[in-house]
Design an enzyme around this catalytic site. Sequence first.
Site, PDB file in Angstrom:
ATOM      1  N   PRO A 194       0.816  -1.205   0.000  1.00  0.00           N
ATOM      2  CA  PRO A 194       0.000   0.000   0.000  1.00  0.00           C
ATOM      3  C   PRO A 194       0.860   1.269   0.000  1.00  0.00           C
ATOM      4  CG  PRO A 194      -0.473  -1.380   1.931  1.00  0.00           C
ATOM      5  CD  PRO A 194       0.566  -2.070   1.151  1.00  0.00           C
ATOM      6  N   GLU A 415      22.171   4.134  26.456  1.00  0.00           N
ATOM      7  CA  GLU A 415      22.221   4.557  25.052  1.00  0.00           C
ATOM      8  C   GLU A 415      23.663   4.866  24.630  1.00  0.00           C
ATOM      9  OE1 GLU A 415      19.721   4.127  23.152  1.00  0.00           O
ATOM     10  OE2 GLU A 415      18.337   3.687  24.785  1.00  0.00           O
TER      11      GLU A 415
HETATM   12  P1  ADP Z   1      -1.484   2.957  -3.618  1.00  0.00           P
HETATM   13  O1  ADP Z   1      -2.558   3.080  -4.632  1.00  0.00           O
HETATM   14  O2  ADP Z   1      -0.306   2.158  -4.087  1.00  0.00           O
HETATM   15  O3  ADP Z   1      -1.943   2.501  -2.268  1.00  0.00           O
HETATM   16  P2  ADP Z   1      -1.420   5.771  -3.916  1.00  0.00           P
HETATM   17  O4  ADP Z   1      -1.157   5.899  -5.360  1.00  0.00           O
HETATM   18  O5  ADP Z   1      -2.833   5.954  -3.492  1.00  0.00           O
HETATM   19  O6  ADP Z   1      -0.874   4.407  -3.364  1.00  0.00           O
HETATM   20  O7  ADP Z   1      -0.479   6.777  -3.145  1.00  0.00           O
HETATM   21  C1  ADP Z   1      -0.969   7.696  -2.208  1.00  0.00           C
HETATM   22  C2  ADP Z   1      -0.207   8.990  -2.281  1.00  0.00           C
HETATM   23  O8  ADP Z   1       1.156   8.803  -1.922  1.00  0.00           O
HETATM   24  C3  ADP Z   1      -0.172   9.563  -3.662  1.00  0.00           C
HETATM   25  O9  ADP Z   1      -1.268  10.387  -3.882  1.00  0.00           O
HETATM   26  C4  ADP Z   1       1.128  10.345  -3.677  1.00  0.00           C
HETATM   27  O10 ADP Z   1       0.956  11.623  -3.130  1.00  0.00           O
HETATM   28  C5  ADP Z   1       2.012   9.561  -2.748  1.00  0.00           C
HETATM   29  N1  ADP Z   1       2.871   8.632  -3.488  1.00  0.00           N
HETATM   30  C6  ADP Z   1       2.849   7.286  -3.401  1.00  0.00           C
HETATM   31  N2  ADP Z   1       3.777   6.729  -4.192  1.00  0.00           N
HETATM   32  C7  ADP Z   1       4.409   7.734  -4.805  1.00  0.00           C
HETATM   33  C8  ADP Z   1       5.471   7.790  -5.762  1.00  0.00           C
HETATM   34  N3  ADP Z   1       6.063   6.679  -6.229  1.00  0.00           N
HETATM   35  N4  ADP Z   1       5.871   8.999  -6.191  1.00  0.00           N
HETATM   36  C9  ADP Z   1       5.287  10.117  -5.724  1.00  0.00           C
HETATM   37  N5  ADP Z   1       4.295  10.128  -4.829  1.00  0.00           N
HETATM   38  C10 ADP Z   1       3.849   8.965  -4.358  1.00  0.00           C
HETATM   39 ZN    ZN Z   2      19.034  -0.735  24.357  1.00  0.00          ZN
END
Ligand code: ADP
Ligand code: ZN
Length: 607
Positions: A194, A415
């Site tokens: 995702p 740490e």
């Molecule tokens: P998925 O459909 O794979 O779950 P999305 O396309 O809905 O992911 O991504 C959600 C948001 O995250 C996008 O609208 C964009 O802003 C950002 N994002 C995700 N992947 C990229 C990428 N490879 N390059 C630029 N922005 C990204």
């Molecule tokens: Zn530790």
Amino acid sequence: MVKNLTFWFFVSVILMSLIQILNIYTTNNSNINYSTFLSEVNQNKILETQINGKKIEVTRKDMTKYITYMPVYDSQLLNMLLEKNIVIIGVTPDSQNFLISVFFSWFPIFLIAGIWIFLMKQVQNGSRKGALFFSKSKAKMLSKNKVKTTFLDIAGCKEAKEDVSEIVEYLREPQRFQKLGGKIPKGILLVGPPGTGKTLLAKAIAGEANVPFFTISGSDFVEMFVGVGASRVRDMFENARKYAPCIIFIDEIDAVGRQRGTGVGGGHDEREQTLNQILVEMDGFEGNEGIILVAATNRPDVLDPALLRPGRFDRQVVVSLPDLVGREEILKIHMRKISIANDVIPIVIARGTPGFSGADLANLVNESALLAARCNKIAVTMLEFEKSKDKITMGSERRSIVMTDNQRESIAYHESGHAIVGRLVPGHDPVHKVTIIPRGKSLGVTLFLPKHDIFSANRQKLESQISTLYGGRLAEEIIYGLDQVSTGACNDIKTATNLARRMVTQWGFSDKLGPLLYTEEDKEFFLDRSVSQNKYFSDKTIQDIDEEIKLLIDINYQRAKKILHENIDILHAMKDALIKYETINSLQIDDLMSRKLVRDPEGWHLR
Ligand code: ADP
Ligand code: ZN
């Protein structure tokens, strides 16, 4: 949909009350009371009576008629009527009434059944004319001028972009490919975790090819009523045909596309019908129509094989998590939209965010912008990026935790122990920062920044990690003595043990046991039982495995101990710095390691 149901509900309620009123009206049509009737009998005014239970239809001698009712069953009435020579007519008991009452008592049921049948007809025809109920597809359409996404908005998935860019060509000039008799692919499956930009990629195809973009989620097809999903599919394709060439994007196709016949409980009939309808529609168009289906999933393994057959979703494009360079580019894309201060270096942020998806990075940029706005800054600085990154990776700071000075000191030693060993063992990732501000579940954190993404680690590096992990506990032990060691190291011990176990049983790093697999690969973290219960190994082997793990840990534990003893002055100095600053950065750690005066943090390192 709800509106329509309520409408019909009201119609039936009104109908039923009308009937009720009519009913009352017709049956209570007694215009003369019983005593008047009796006196009329005595006055010889009556010609004929028709008796139906308690109801009497009376005809007077002047031929006027009325109805009256006996209040109780009057057995003397008959004698009285006979005395006066009045004609008495009996009626088959309640025959007419019976039918009517049956009709009325069943009517609501008929009505409801009728509405139900009507609804189902509507649904299954998928007719979009009459009152549209469920059947209308929920697909949202973006017309071609509205799709503004292009490939420039996506980074970090170069291969996937290349794979889908040929689809753009097909959509732009379908004739060129058809002339030679080639068939344009109908379906592309985007596979990836995702937030990696699958939706974005599908949209960019539409944007680049300048065609409309339909989007629907697999779960939108799944409804309570059998047949709804299928009719939605039909509706969606019908719509898409009107706008072809176009892209249909089905998100989460696994919601409908799971293997048939594996559904548990109810509802899978519906899913199967929906899936079948998708297959039918896909087979139905010849590709020449210019409709291309793009589906997304992170579980390609559960999909029905029929979906993946040639002529359907036969092209799979893997969209993976971005690597270091990819993350930098994605950060730059999202930074374009906000005002950024000069001190922001995207590659440094990218290095600190391994495992982040595109969506996570977009979120990081957004969080930082919000944070800067909250502090009334004119541009987002590195400080905000660092803060939001730490918040996302380590949880929010929990400054509210009350800690005694003694506890803080012991955490600082712990740490520092990690950090010093981490700096002095070979092949270890550089220590980026150390903090004793409690975050999430941990009371302190030592952060290492890998220079490159780790795809595999070598033996030296893994052993160094084990040493470093014990550094925390050892520091406490050296300073306070064995009795005073806290439980804070429990997670370190667990991680180190698992690492050692995997080195021996999975990665073949033990000289004695050799490069053999002694466990099932997917059972990573609870190897104890899987090994000891494994009938393929002799007791001797199991004993050897235990010994090798113990040995590996022992060697690295002793190494860490030696390092800390030799650098105990640095340990004390780093503890003091941590108590003073709470967080120290890599430059300050450099100072400490070369036994110099610790500089004050500056710029984004300041917190
Ligand atoms: P998925 O459909 O794979 O779950 P999305 O396309 O809905 O992911 O991504 C959600 C948001 O995250 C996008 O609208 C964009 O802003 C950002 N994002 C995700 N992947 C990229 C990428 N490879 N390059 C630029 N922005 C990204
Ligand atoms: Zn530790």
